[in-house]
Design an enzyme around this catalytic site. Structure first.
Site, PDB file in Angstrom:
ATOM      1  N   LYS A 299       0.855  -1.190   0.255  1.00  0.00           N
ATOM      2  CA  LYS A 299      -0.065   0.046   0.010  1.00  0.00           C
ATOM      3  C   LYS A 299       0.971   1.202   0.150  1.00  0.00           C
ATOM      4  O   LYS A 299       1.796   1.593   0.814  1.00  0.00           O
ATOM      5  CB  LYS A 299      -0.892   0.122   1.188  1.00  0.00           C
ATOM      6  CG  LYS A 299      -1.789   1.205   1.395  1.00  0.00           C
ATOM      7  CD  LYS A 299      -2.565   1.050   2.481  1.00  0.00           C
ATOM      8  CE  LYS A 299      -3.647   2.460   2.527  1.00  0.00           C
ATOM      9  NZ  LYS A 299      -4.675   2.317   3.648  1.00  0.00           N
ATOM     10  N   LYS A 352      -2.126  -1.452  -3.780  1.00  0.00           N
ATOM     11  CA  LYS A 352      -3.040  -0.329  -3.735  1.00  0.00           C
ATOM     12  C   LYS A 352      -2.163   0.850  -3.965  1.00  0.00           C
ATOM     13  O   LYS A 352      -1.164   1.151  -3.207  1.00  0.00           O
ATOM     14  CB  LYS A 352      -3.736  -0.332  -2.499  1.00  0.00           C
ATOM     15  CG  LYS A 352      -4.754   0.667  -2.221  1.00  0.00           C
ATOM     16  CD  LYS A 352      -5.075   0.711  -0.862  1.00  0.00           C
ATOM     17  CE  LYS A 352      -6.067   2.027  -0.550  1.00  0.00           C
ATOM     18  NZ  LYS A 352      -6.639   1.938   0.963  1.00  0.00           N
TER      19      LYS A 352
END
Ligand code: PBG
Length: 430
Positions: A299, A352
């Site tokens: 992330k 992400k």
């Protein structure tokens, strides 16, 4: 609402699945499709011996067409060839087209692209509604409140709007959702304790959803930011440092509360070190061995999260998230996170944002045997929506292409705010 479509007449190839979108339950799980029912008589009629068409003695073909196979063959051998349409005329080129000798090449990749049927045959990647996970924002209110930075998205009332939205998604085969709560300011605190309130918004909502739709797959977000008065994913020390192990302690309690309410997959998005292993241990200790962990493995500290933070009013009060989320300039570092998550027992690895990080998706896909998830985040969604509203791009086509590209890069599942819209496209429902 009724629509029937197959992959051939739908604008989007949905793979080898034929969707009959007509009755709700049909789509949810293909194994629930009614079994083909053949009575004894029908079974007899499809026996090969009853067709009896190719030895010339059976009653089938010869009775219908007049001539036996032998007679047809004999006619051709005797030079009595039956008529068939003539060769098609050569299509003419526009006047002025240069006359050239053909290129001496034996590879012409365009041969495999020449018609829709040929292209469909050789398509390498497919997208189906089962690949999509629908992120939904919920709040305590009765009404659904539009989110300015995310056209088409709402903070849904947990009691009504949410249930309707989940039902619409299920109607087009999207049977997985992930919940994000908007928490009242007065329930936020520096240690985010509301995150594990068993009667808090998320556990309460899970219980309601599971009561209505027991087979719905519910993912939850594990992180303190919606509950933190500092807007950070972890506990903030007075010098601004995000405290790792103390935060993990809270995250374990949060994950257990979600699991107890009925969550199927808990998804730590906080990027603290060691949280996957700690959460696994905490879940198992409470008897939740069956609950999966989808780890936000890679992330990145991304500006593409802007609209989401507006949606939840969860902007960090100060500073940024760069001491825990990854540097967007880093590729190899994703392998460090991957190895940790694998060894700590993650079931799914998530990357992400999505589209700007396709190389990371491919990296994890090639290096890990675990399923890979991609999160097409709020900023990606809003850019496509804005471009569509301004008529600069064809929203629907760009949406479908972006999802297909995430699949091509190696994502098994995609978390996307387009899940319902894309599911409808795939099913040919407007
Ligand atoms: C926070 C969280 C964020 C998103 C999902 N979980 C935002 C953040 O890290 O600040 C972003 C999702 C999106 O932008 O769509 N734990």
């Amino acid at each position: 609402m009724m629509a029937t479509t197959t992959m051939l007449n739908s604008p989007y190839n949905i793979g080898a699945v034929k969707f009959d979108v007509k009755v709700k339950p049909l789509l949810h799980f293909s194994h629930k499709l009614p079994p083909m029912r053949l009575n004894r008589r029908q079974m007899l009629t499809i026996k090969a011996s009853d067709e009896g068409s190719n030895n010339g003695s059976g009653p089938g073909a010869s009775r219908k067409m007049g001539l036996s196979d032998e007679e047809c063959e004999a006619a051709v051998v005797a030079g009595n060839v039956p008529e068939a349409p003539p060769l098609p005329p050569k299509p003419s080129a526009p006047a002025g087209t240069p006359v050239v000798s053909s290129l001496p090449i034996n590879r012409r990749p365009r041969r495999n692209r020449r018609s829709p049927a040929v292209r469909a045959a050789f398509q390498e990647t497919n997208l189906t509604p089962a690949n999509l996970v629908y992120p939904l924002f919920i709040h305590e209110g009765e009404e659904d409140a539009p989110i300015g930075a995310m056209p088409g998205c709402y903070r849904l009332g947990w009691r009504h709007g949410l249930i309707e939205e989940a039902s619409k998604a299920r109607d087009v085969g999207v049977n997985s959702i992930v919940l994000f709560p908007k928490v009242p300011d007065s329930l936020k605190s520096p240690t985010g304790d509301e995150a594990y309130n068993e009667n808090g918004l998320v556990p309460r909502t899970i219980r309601l959803l599971k009561d209505k739709y027991p087979d719905l797959v519910i993912y939850t977000d594990v992180a303190l930011d919606p509950y933190s008065s500092d807007g950070h994913d972890g506990i903030v020390r007075e010098d601004g440092v995000i405290m790792n192990d103390e935060t993990v302690h809270q995250l374990c309690k949060q994950a257990v509360a979600q699991a107890r309410a009925g969550a199927d997959v808990v998804s730590p998005s906080d990027m603290m070190d060691g949280r996957v292993g700690a959460i696994r241990t905490a879940l198992d200790a409470e008897g939740f061995q069956h609950v999966s962990i989808m780890s936000y493995t890679a992330k990145y500290a991304s500006s593409f999260y802007g609209p989401f933070r507006e949606a939840l009013d969860s902007n960090p009060r100060f500073g940024d998230k760069k001491t825990y989320q990854m540097n967007p300039a880093n590729y190899r570092e994703a392998l460090v996170e991957m190895q940790a998550d694998e060894s700590e027992g993650a079931d799914i690895l998530l990357v992400k944002p999505g589209l700007p990080y396709l190389d990371i998706i491919r990296l994890l896909r090639d290096k890990s045997p675990l399923p890979i998830a991609a999160y097409q985040v709020s900023g990606e969604y809003s850019m496509i929506k804005a471009g569509g509203v301004l008529k600069m791009i064809d929203e629907e086509r760009v949406m479908m292409e972006s999802l297909m590209c995430l699949r091509r890069a190696g994502a098994d599942i995609i978390l996307t705010y387009f899940a319902l819209q894309a599911g409808r496209c795939l099913c040919g429902v407007k």
